[in-house]
Design an enzyme around this catalytic site. Structure first.
Site, short mmCIF file in Angstrom:
data_model
loop_
_atom_site.label_atom_id
_atom_site.label_comp_id
_atom_site.label_asym_id
_atom_site.label_seq_id
_atom_site.Cartn_x
_atom_site.Cartn_y
_atom_site.Cartn_z
N ARG A 1 -6.80 15.51 -1.41
CA ARG A 1 -6.11 15.10 -0.18
C ARG A 1 -5.71 16.39 0.54
NH1 ARG A 1 -1.43 10.64 0.69
NH2 ARG A 1 -3.33 9.41 0.67
N HIS B 1 -9.76 8.41 6.01
CA HIS B 1 -9.14 7.98 4.75
C HIS B 1 -10.05 6.90 4.13
CE1 HIS B 1 -6.29 7.39 1.71
NE2 HIS B 1 -5.28 6.87 2.36
N GLN C 1 -9.05 4.35 1.21
CA GLN C 1 -8.13 3.31 1.67
C GLN C 1 -8.89 2.18 2.38
OE1 GLN C 1 -4.44 3.04 1.61
NE2 GLN C 1 -5.19 1.00 2.10
N ASP D 1 -0.81 1.43 11.46
CA ASP D 1 -0.51 2.57 10.60
C ASP D 1 0.64 3.33 11.26
OD1 ASP D 1 -0.64 4.56 8.63
OD2 ASP D 1 -2.32 5.61 9.58
N CYS E 1 -1.71 0.08 5.48
CA CYS E 1 -2.10 0.93 4.34
C CYS E 1 -0.89 1.48 3.60
CB CYS E 1 -3.02 2.06 4.80
SG CYS E 1 -2.21 3.24 5.90
N ARG F 1 -6.38 -0.67 -4.12
CA ARG F 1 -6.80 0.72 -4.17
C ARG F 1 -7.30 1.06 -5.57
NH1 ARG F 1 -4.53 4.50 -0.76
NH2 ARG F 1 -6.06 5.91 -1.67
N1 NVA Z 1 -2.23 8.13 8.86
C1 NVA Z 1 -1.37 8.31 7.70
C2 NVA Z 1 -1.93 7.57 6.53
C3 NVA Z 1 -1.06 7.66 5.30
C4 NVA Z 1 -1.69 6.96 4.12
C5 NVA Z 1 -1.25 9.80 7.40
O1 NVA Z 1 -2.26 10.51 7.47
O2 NVA Z 1 -0.16 10.25 7.10
N1 CP Z 2 -1.97 4.56 1.69
C1 CP Z 2 -1.89 5.73 1.04
O1 CP Z 2 -2.83 6.51 0.98
O2 CP Z 2 -0.68 5.95 0.45
P1 CP Z 2 -0.18 7.32 -0.16
O3 CP Z 2 0.03 8.28 0.98
O4 CP Z 2 1.12 6.95 -0.83
O5 CP Z 2 -1.18 7.84 -1.13
#
Ligand code: NVA
Ligand code: CP
Length: 307
Positions: A104, A131, A134, A223, A263, A291
């Site tokens: 990540r 992502h 997800q 989101d 999500c 997930r």
């Molecule tokens: N768009 C959000 C998704 C979190 C799972 C982010 O990137 O923070």
């Molecule tokens: N939806 C998701 O990816 O959650 P986290 O940021 O908690 O991993």
């Protein structure tokens, strides 16, 4: 060492048949009363996190454990990445120890560089651009609910961020109708949209008005308005995105059988109202659970332990 490998960097990099194979195996794994430990016995997954996570970390880590392997959590702060070691060297070194790398991070280019220099499969656990793990799980959740995803009308309301981009890639591969409502200046990635439209002509629309996106929709997604790394823009984004809240008034435009997905993490009172969240929370938490099932399938297929 693994010389022929496949990465999971975005949904567009996989064919529909390959993605369906993951979803089919996920269905099998979700129904298994006892996890079959042998699938990834003796295998290790390195998990690099340069951003926070609850779901992604725990679902990948528990998923590896249930498959008989192990996961190693590596935060930016505790590794040499945080002290400037190049991602290319990290890729080469980790490939000598582990059977797969989940990451990540911020830039999609970093994950591409990691994948290029790793000799083991690399899995995208979220970048600023996409992502995919997800949204693949979200497709699984929609299929559990509606049967076939083809023909389902899906709306996405809010920021044209990594989730929006992955929904576009999903529509490209799975052939459902997707309408996104995003404010001017916060549209999804133009390249992802253009490539998707070339292949999935006609079924992907970006509009300004959330009501136009939600009209007749069976699935409404939203989101957070400020993604990780955009914390300083949060106040400004709250003002810009206020008309894009998923609330009862907006949902009145949707199909009677509409469901809302998120999500997570959710900010009640911002992108979704507390009553709407409560009404759909059972499904939203199943979405989070899924997930793990989908990622276990992905791991079993990619790390070569499928039996
Ligand atoms: N768009 C959000 C998704 C979190 C799972 C982010 O990137 O923070
Ligand atoms: N939806 C998701 O990816 O959650 P986290 O940021 O908690 O991993």
């Amino acid at each position: 060492m693994n010389v022929k490998k496949k990465d999971f960097l975005d949904l567009a990099g996989w064919s529909t048949a390959e993605l369906n194979q993951v979803l089919s195996l996920a269905t099998v794994l979700k129904c298994e009363p006892e996890p079959r430990q042998a699938r990834l016995a003796g295998k290790s997954l390195a998990m690099i996190f340069e951003k926070a996570s609850t779901r992604t970390r725990v679902s990948f880590e528990v998923g590896m454990f249930q498959l008989g392997g192990q996961a190693i959590f590596l935060s930016r702060h505790d590794t040499q990445l945080g002290r400037g070691e190049p991602i290319e060297d990290t890729a080469r070194v980790l490939s000598r120890y582990v059977d797969g790398i989940m990451i990540r991070t911020f830039a999609q280019d970093d994950i591409i560089a990691l994948a290029r220099h790793a000799t083991v499969p690399v899995i995208n656990g979220l970048t600023d651009l996409v992502h995919p793990s997800q949204v693949l799980s979200d497709i699984f959740t929609i299929r559990e609910r509606f049967g076939d995803i083809r023909g389902v009308k899906v709306a996405y309301v809010g920021d044209g961020n990594n989730m929006a981009n992955s929904w576009i890639n999903a529509a490209r591969r799975f052939g459902f109708d997707l309408r996104l409502a995003c404010p001017e200046g916060y549209h999804p990635d133009a390249g992802i949209l253009a490539r998707a439209r070339e292949e999935a002509a006609g079924n992907i629309m970006v509009v300004d008005d959330p009501r136009q996106a939600v009209e007749g929709a069976q699935v409404v997604n939203t989101d957070v308005w400020a993604s990780m790394g955009q914390e300083e823009e949060a106040a400004q984004r709250r003002r810009i995105f206020a008309p894009y809240q998923v609330n009862d008034e907006l949902l009145a435009m949707a199909a009677p059988e509409v469901v809302v997905l998120h999500c997570l993490p959710a900010h009640r009172g911002e992108e979704i109202t507390a009553p709407v969240f409560s009404r759909f929370q059972e499904l939203i938490f199943t979405q989070a659970e899924n997930r793990m099932h989908v990622q276990k399938a992905l791991l079993a297929l990619l790390l070569g332990g499928k039996k």
